[in-house]
Design a protein around this motif. Structure first.
Motif, PDB file in Angstrom:
ATOM      1  N   GLY A 265      -0.303   1.382   3.286  1.00  0.00           N
ATOM      2  CA  GLY A 265      -0.903   1.122   1.984  1.00  0.00           C
ATOM      3  C   GLY A 265      -0.806  -0.325   1.533  1.00  0.00           C
ATOM      4  O   GLY A 265      -1.258  -0.659   0.442  1.00  0.00           O
ATOM      5  N   TRP A 266      -0.276  -1.176   2.375  1.00  0.00           N
ATOM      6  CA  TRP A 266       0.038  -2.531   1.906  1.00  0.00           C
ATOM      7  C   TRP A 266      -1.191  -3.403   1.693  1.00  0.00           C
ATOM      8  O   TRP A 266      -1.083  -4.465   1.084  1.00  0.00           O
ATOM      9  CB  TRP A 266       1.036  -3.200   2.848  1.00  0.00           C
ATOM     10  CG  TRP A 266       0.503  -3.532   4.203  1.00  0.00           C
ATOM     11  CD1 TRP A 266       0.137  -2.662   5.169  1.00  0.00           C
ATOM     12  CD2 TRP A 266       0.264  -4.840   4.716  1.00  0.00           C
ATOM     13  NE1 TRP A 266      -0.305  -3.339   6.263  1.00  0.00           N
ATOM     14  CE2 TRP A 266      -0.235  -4.679   6.022  1.00  0.00           C
ATOM     15  CE3 TRP A 266       0.431  -6.135   4.212  1.00  0.00           C
ATOM     16  CZ2 TRP A 266      -0.583  -5.769   6.829  1.00  0.00           C
ATOM     17  CZ3 TRP A 266       0.091  -7.211   5.016  1.00  0.00           C
ATOM     18  CH2 TRP A 266      -0.411  -7.019   6.310  1.00  0.00           C
TER      19      TRP A 266
ATOM     20  N   GLU B   4      -4.981 -12.474  -1.284  1.00  0.00           N
ATOM     21  CA  GLU B   4      -5.220 -13.509  -2.280  1.00  0.00           C
ATOM     22  C   GLU B   4      -4.002 -13.760  -3.149  1.00  0.00           C
ATOM     23  O   GLU B   4      -4.053 -14.517  -4.109  1.00  0.00           O
ATOM     24  CB  GLU B   4      -6.403 -13.101  -3.176  1.00  0.00           C
ATOM     25  CG  GLU B   4      -7.692 -13.059  -2.382  1.00  0.00           C
ATOM     26  CD  GLU B   4      -8.891 -12.764  -3.256  1.00  0.00           C
ATOM     27  OE1 GLU B   4      -8.682 -12.376  -4.432  1.00  0.00           O
ATOM     28  OE2 GLU B   4     -10.018 -12.910  -2.758  1.00  0.00           O
ATOM     29  N   GLU B   5      -2.954 -13.054  -2.844  1.00  0.00           N
ATOM     30  CA  GLU B   5      -1.748 -13.195  -3.667  1.00  0.00           C
ATOM     31  C   GLU B   5      -0.602 -13.832  -2.894  1.00  0.00           C
ATOM     32  O   GLU B   5       0.569 -13.533  -3.127  1.00  0.00           O
ATOM     33  CB  GLU B   5      -1.334 -11.819  -4.188  1.00  0.00           C
ATOM     34  CG  GLU B   5      -2.322 -11.285  -5.227  1.00  0.00           C
ATOM     35  CD  GLU B   5      -2.356  -9.765  -5.230  1.00  0.00           C
ATOM     36  OE1 GLU B   5      -1.383  -9.154  -4.769  1.00  0.00           O
ATOM     37  OE2 GLU B   5      -3.373  -9.204  -5.698  1.00  0.00           O
ATOM     38  N   GLY B   6      -0.965 -14.659  -1.911  1.00  0.00           N
ATOM     39  CA  GLY B   6       0.058 -15.414  -1.206  1.00  0.00           C
ATOM     40  C   GLY B   6       0.766 -14.653  -0.105  1.00  0.00           C
ATOM     41  O   GLY B   6       1.763 -15.111   0.427  1.00  0.00           O
ATOM     42  N   ASN B   7       0.269 -13.465   0.235  1.00  0.00           N
ATOM     43  CA  ASN B   7       0.881 -12.718   1.326  1.00  0.00           C
ATOM     44  C   ASN B   7       0.320 -13.258   2.636  1.00  0.00           C
ATOM     45  O   ASN B   7      -0.829 -13.017   2.994  1.00  0.00           O
ATOM     46  CB  ASN B   7       0.573 -11.224   1.163  1.00  0.00           C
ATOM     47  CG  ASN B   7       1.252 -10.383   2.211  1.00  0.00           C
ATOM     48  OD1 ASN B   7       1.387 -10.799   3.358  1.00  0.00           O
ATOM     49  ND2 ASN B   7       1.692  -9.205   1.824  1.00  0.00           N
ATOM     50  N   LYS B   8       1.166 -13.982   3.364  1.00  0.00           N
ATOM     51  CA  LYS B   8       0.769 -14.648   4.600  1.00  0.00           C
ATOM     52  C   LYS B   8       0.305 -13.646   5.656  1.00  0.00           C
ATOM     53  O   LYS B   8      -0.686 -13.861   6.360  1.00  0.00           O
ATOM     54  CB  LYS B   8       2.006 -15.414   5.115  1.00  0.00           C
ATOM     55  CG  LYS B   8       1.719 -16.581   6.014  1.00  0.00           C
ATOM     56  CD  LYS B   8       3.032 -17.319   6.327  1.00  0.00           C
ATOM     57  CE  LYS B   8       2.992 -17.901   7.731  1.00  0.00           C
ATOM     58  NZ  LYS B   8       4.261 -18.548   8.088  1.00  0.00           N
ATOM     59  N   GLN B   9       1.048 -12.553   5.747  1.00  0.00           N
ATOM     60  CA  GLN B   9       0.683 -11.499   6.701  1.00  0.00           C
ATOM     61  C   GLN B   9      -0.717 -10.970   6.418  1.00  0.00           C
ATOM     62  O   GLN B   9      -1.513 -10.745   7.319  1.00  0.00           O
ATOM     63  CB  GLN B   9       1.679 -10.327   6.605  1.00  0.00           C
ATOM     64  CG  GLN B   9       3.105 -10.683   6.943  1.00  0.00           C
ATOM     65  CD  GLN B   9       3.259 -11.093   8.390  1.00  0.00           C
ATOM     66  OE1 GLN B   9       2.584 -10.558   9.247  1.00  0.00           O
ATOM     67  NE2 GLN B   9       4.101 -12.074   8.639  1.00  0.00           N
TER      68      GLN B   9
ATOM     69  N   GLY C  42       6.589 -17.329  15.152  1.00  0.00           N
ATOM     70  CA  GLY C  42       7.743 -16.654  14.556  1.00  0.00           C
ATOM     71  C   GLY C  42       8.635 -17.522  13.703  1.00  0.00           C
ATOM     72  O   GLY C  42       9.842 -17.279  13.600  1.00  0.00           O
ATOM     73  N   GLY C  43       8.053 -18.544  13.076  1.00  0.00           N
ATOM     74  CA  GLY C  43       8.842 -19.393  12.203  1.00  0.00           C
ATOM     75  C   GLY C  43       9.209 -18.699  10.902  1.00  0.00           C
ATOM     76  O   GLY C  43       8.926 -17.505  10.717  1.00  0.00           O
ATOM     77  N   PRO C  44       9.840 -19.434   9.980  1.00  0.00           N
ATOM     78  CA  PRO C  44      10.262 -18.885   8.691  1.00  0.00           C
ATOM     79  C   PRO C  44       9.128 -18.123   7.988  1.00  0.00           C
ATOM     80  O   PRO C  44       8.004 -18.609   7.926  1.00  0.00           O
ATOM     81  CB  PRO C  44      10.662 -20.127   7.899  1.00  0.00           C
ATOM     82  CG  PRO C  44      11.074 -21.120   8.939  1.00  0.00           C
ATOM     83  CD  PRO C  44      10.210 -20.853  10.130  1.00  0.00           C
ATOM     84  N   GLY C  45       9.416 -16.941   7.476  1.00  0.00           N
ATOM     85  CA  GLY C  45       8.424 -16.152   6.739  1.00  0.00           C
ATOM     86  C   GLY C  45       7.676 -15.166   7.613  1.00  0.00           C
ATOM     87  O   GLY C  45       6.948 -14.312   7.126  1.00  0.00           O
ATOM     88  N   ALA C  46       7.849 -15.263   8.928  1.00  0.00           N
ATOM     89  CA  ALA C  46       7.151 -14.354   9.830  1.00  0.00           C
ATOM     90  C   ALA C  46       7.823 -12.990   9.819  1.00  0.00           C
ATOM     91  O   ALA C  46       9.013 -12.877   9.531  1.00  0.00           O
ATOM     92  CB  ALA C  46       7.157 -14.931  11.239  1.00  0.00           C
TER      93      ALA C  46
END
Lengths: 366, 366, 366, 366
Positions: free
Chosen positions: B162-163, B170-175, B6-10
């Motif tokens: 729809g995400w 491939e576009e940097g979406n960590k999730q 749960g760090g930054p960006g989570a």
């Protein structure tokens, strides 16, 4: 036109009559509403027909009307299912055009025979897949063709009702009685009665053809011989997945037909209970709602904000049919006909068979 | 409590933190938010933690907190999926209780091993099947048990997003990245990420168990290794039919989880986008809409007409967990735990396998 | 922070506490929850306060907390209306900042005196006009400013409830009791309790100021001394017409606050029961629905499709207040304060007076 | 019937024709669609009329049809407003019955003269207050009478459109042109065009009469001579408060007529965009939604779940009129007639006058 079937107590006969009448292009001039003379007369006089154009036998009607110089140009067939095909063939062979309530016939063999008759006689033959008459269904079809949601990737169609949640067929409900009786309805219960509407709508709007199905049909209400609940996985010809759900045992549901077409750039949704709207969900979380209205959607008669409904949708099919009869080179939208009848009946037969074997996927190709 | 992950960006870590905090029953006292010291400190300080309770290694956190007299009583695990199970086992073996984001583990064998560890250690273990925390979901469950819709005949659950309609991974979406990577997510993509929520909800509310499934999973977006679209026919233990649809490629859909339970006297519908309402359709065409509000639905904090949402639902699970820790004989509602984890993972494995063979129905029994 | 009021049985006190706690920026360190020692202790311990920070007299709390080096930085005032102003002035004079439930005071003179005190002491003073904390209300304000609906031409605000449709004040409902008692509530009943929210929202989102009103206030339920139903025609400073409806006797209505801003190129609608959506109707009959979500609307904590509600909206005001206390040059959105308190109280007084004389329009200028 | 007005390009003429035709009770036998011979013929032939029944002068039509043994029994008047009254009087004096689009006349004096003519000639005279033809409006009226929401305490009616948000009258929009021209429309713009529908509906459903009004009418769009936005406070005869809003400048609004009747035990809501539903909110926070369908609401032609709309509502008025002509002792619902015409016109005149003086409340009694 002449109407066959649709006597007192019928649901769909009067709808055909109102639909035919609405736009003032078609006049009802004759009818065979019942084999019982009194009921036939009551029905016909209710429509304002003179007694000499009220028949008790459809064969007689066809013969007489085809022979009269001022006879009906076409017959509208609104009898129980098992009579649709023989009447249609007889009428076409006598030179009359036909508009018929669905299904075209009660099995695939009969439907293919009818297909031949249509080709052979060159008569116009329309099947009232009513939902293709809704302005926003037609607009949805246009939008998909115009690429408004990108490339189609998935299609879901759901048609649920609750009116057979109890054993209505044993409580004097005439509609329920013939629809649950294999002798009158054919081999499909719910799948044939409403599943085919969902099937037709999915193909009509998406422009894709279903290639394979994995059906699961049930008779949920005890003692019923035909299916009353249908859940079907779909694969379209390009491999796209889909789901089709049709049920008549969803207590409290009224007549909820919902189509979702998922494309690469948007999802399009149409729902019968809100038939004048069309919803497109966009990737950015925004929803656009389009609305029917003159100039906004094909087949709308009045300005936006003035609801139109089932009778008007039905009337659009009659109106297109009348235009075609009068030689229109092109109608607003392709009139559903025998080709749709064949596809639907093949879907019904394969769904019933595949659901029995439970062995996986079933092809829908010839 | 101590948080692991749960760090930054989570996404889900901060939700756990807000949920834990909302009712004032639980204090965050320690955390291992990242293996990178700077990120870990940034995360921990953001939560107001002193530096000596901020760890960079979850093993270290467990050892230290278990040893301190004022150490955390339980850990909240919000790491990527593949770490859920080893951390949970280690924490329980060190004497800590566990609340874990789903899934319990990345495969069935691991989940069963965890099941053993829960039994062996006697620690409390909760899985955040968040949707069971919604007041109107809990009310729906009560209503079904009370017979408000008669006997259940059919269940449909649909969870669409729809995400992942584009190649977000491939576009940097960590999730998106870890959820589409078999090494981190396990063998299920969409089926494991959201399909299990629909599965859990269907069983939780209906009180029925799924006995057989006929799955059709696809990777609709090219190049993806895991499924992103799932359509599954269901048969419950009593023979009741059902349908489960989960998809992450339905462009424009946000997070639409809809459950329909069809009973002999009514159809009950809950929809996440309108989470404070519960709809019952009755055979006479009437719809009743019930609404959340203090005294009207379990777990509601404020009066009717004041919307509550996802964080509050999440907080209900934390609140129940805290009550249980403090010895409450009974919580408002059963806390989802390892049993739900096992059922869900079996569902995922059988769905993935069954979809590959395409040979028909697959049993869900042991 | 220290809380004054909000003991057992209160509605708004616990909401302030949850809102303050949600984002982890604010800690409750002291409170005066009741003048009764047992109730005060019960309240304070419920919040986890040590007994020496639980007071029975707000004057005592202010003196003690202002004196402690680790004392509360600000007080949250959640008492009945008549105490709001004296507590706020005393707290500010003791050097504490104030966040106060509305109204600022029970009459205009008192509100103006408070306005002076705010200027004089230089303390931060916030009024919880909660609805300005909703992400989609903030987004609506931005959209109007950005010209997304052109020039504003008309504004309608409606806030209807039904909980005072019966004589709840005589049936032990504490909330109803003080709200219908002029001694505790002030001269406005419904107009002061919820009418001011609609008034504030109309000005906040439209960016226009109301210049004239034509009020019609009633006590619909027999025997009530204050108004419970308010219908008010508006004219904004530029001559734009408007309507404001507030009522607490609309049986079955829960808490329906709806704002419509009509511009030259679109109509914007926000409705509290569907608080995460914002609707724009366009001239071509198309509706766009925008939705809250991180990155999509100011003050949203989680992704689109995950509902947030009343507590989160409230927490946005607390969060902005905390940021401002910590020296933020700019908060996400202007914090509602004493200026809004003065405008609202002038609206209440003029509406009550104008409704009595029934002589036509009343100016809202000083 | 014979139609006067409604030539090519008209909105309401064709709706009258479809409505008259739908149920098969009425035949269009003659018409005066235009004073221009070519246009008149085009119009008439479009309706399938023989040339000798197509007139270019309404006086001529009345004389000829009244003289023919097979002449029209009644005329349907669908001309611009200023001709409604003279045609109606002439027709009745020639012995014909009349069904007329609203308004009855362009001012109160003319309406009262018409009232006398109706009494004197004993002819049937119906005004198409269309919204009273909707099944769920009729059902709402029944429910109020049956006490389903207790005693009525407040009534709100809102009718908003956006089609005059721009200066459509200068852009060739024929409908906009005559409606914004005092010479053709009378003294009321929006108030007379749609405000009267809201007024009529409020009284029709609630069973109460408006006693006093406090009107605020504006011409929001620059250069317009008649009002295009109307906000009116109401007091009913028993002192009940109310609000009436009518506007044609609410950009993007289509044709949203919403009625709310607040009773002691429930609030009843009908909304035109969802015309087949009727909503009742109950004190316990529960909402009941009733739906139109044969046997469920008066004037419904088809089963529940099959939408009907504006044309069908219109047709209900024609159908009732036809039944009355044929001697029905009682129609399904009182046919709106000259009494409603008088009340509406008085409302328009007093609203226009009262809005000018801005001196407060205006009585609506004679």
């Amino acid at each position: 036109m002449a109407m066959i079937g649709g006597g007192p107590g019928a649901f769909i006969g009067p709808v055909h009559a109102m639909a035919a009448r609405l736009d003032g292009k078609i006049a009802l001039v004759a009818g065979a509403f019942s084999s019982d003379r009194e009921r036939a007369l009551a029905g016909g006089r209710g429509y304002g027909l003179p007694d000499d154009r009220i028949y008790t036998d459809w064969r007689e009607l066809i013969a007489a009307e085809a022979a009269r110089p001022d006879g009906a140009e076409f017959v509208a067939i609104v009898t129980p299912n098992h009579l649709h095909q023989p009447i249609a063939i007889a009428a076409m062979e006598a030179g009359l055009h036909v508009i018929c309530d669905k299904p075209a016939a009660t099995n695939l063999a009969g439907t293919l025979a009818l297909h031949d008759a249509v080709s052979r006689t060159g008569r116009l033959y329309a099947l009232t897949y009513t939902y293709t008459g809704y302005p926003m269904v037609r607009r949805a079809r246009e939008l998909v063709r115009e690429g408004a949601i990108g490339t189609v990737r998935k299609v879901s169609a759901q048609y649920v009702q609750g009116w057979l949640a109890d054993r209505a067929e044993e409580e004097g409900n005439k509609q329920a009685h013939w629809r649950t009786d294999p002798a009158q309805a054919g081999i499909g219960g719910c799948i044939g009665d409403i599943g085919v509407h969902a099937f037709n709508l999915a193909e009509f709007v998406s422009g894709l053809e279903v290639a394979e199905i994995m059906p699961d049909l049930s008779s949920v209400v005890g003692g019923r011989l035909l299916d009353d609940d249908c859940n079907v996985l779909l694969r379209f010809a390009g491999g796209q997945p889909g789901v089709l759900v049709a049920s008549q045992i969803c207590t409290g549901e009224r007549n909820d037909l919902t189509l979702k077409v998922h494309g690469t750039t948007g999802t399009l949704t149409w729902n019968h209970e809100n038939c004048g709207a069309l919803r497109i969900d966009r990737a950015d979380g925004r929803t656009e709602t389009l609305r029917a209205g003159q100039g906004l959607a094909p087949g709308t008669r009045i300005p936006v904000g003035h609801p139109e409904g089932f009778i008007e949708a039905f009337a659009n099919i009659y109106s297109d049919f009348a235009d075609k009869l009068r030689g229109a080179a092109q109608t607003q939208c392709p009139i559903p006909g025998i080709a749709e009848g064949v596809r639907s009946m093949r879907f019904v037969e394969r769904a019933v068979a595949g659901s029995r074997t439970r062995q996986g996927w079933v092809a829908l190709t010839e």
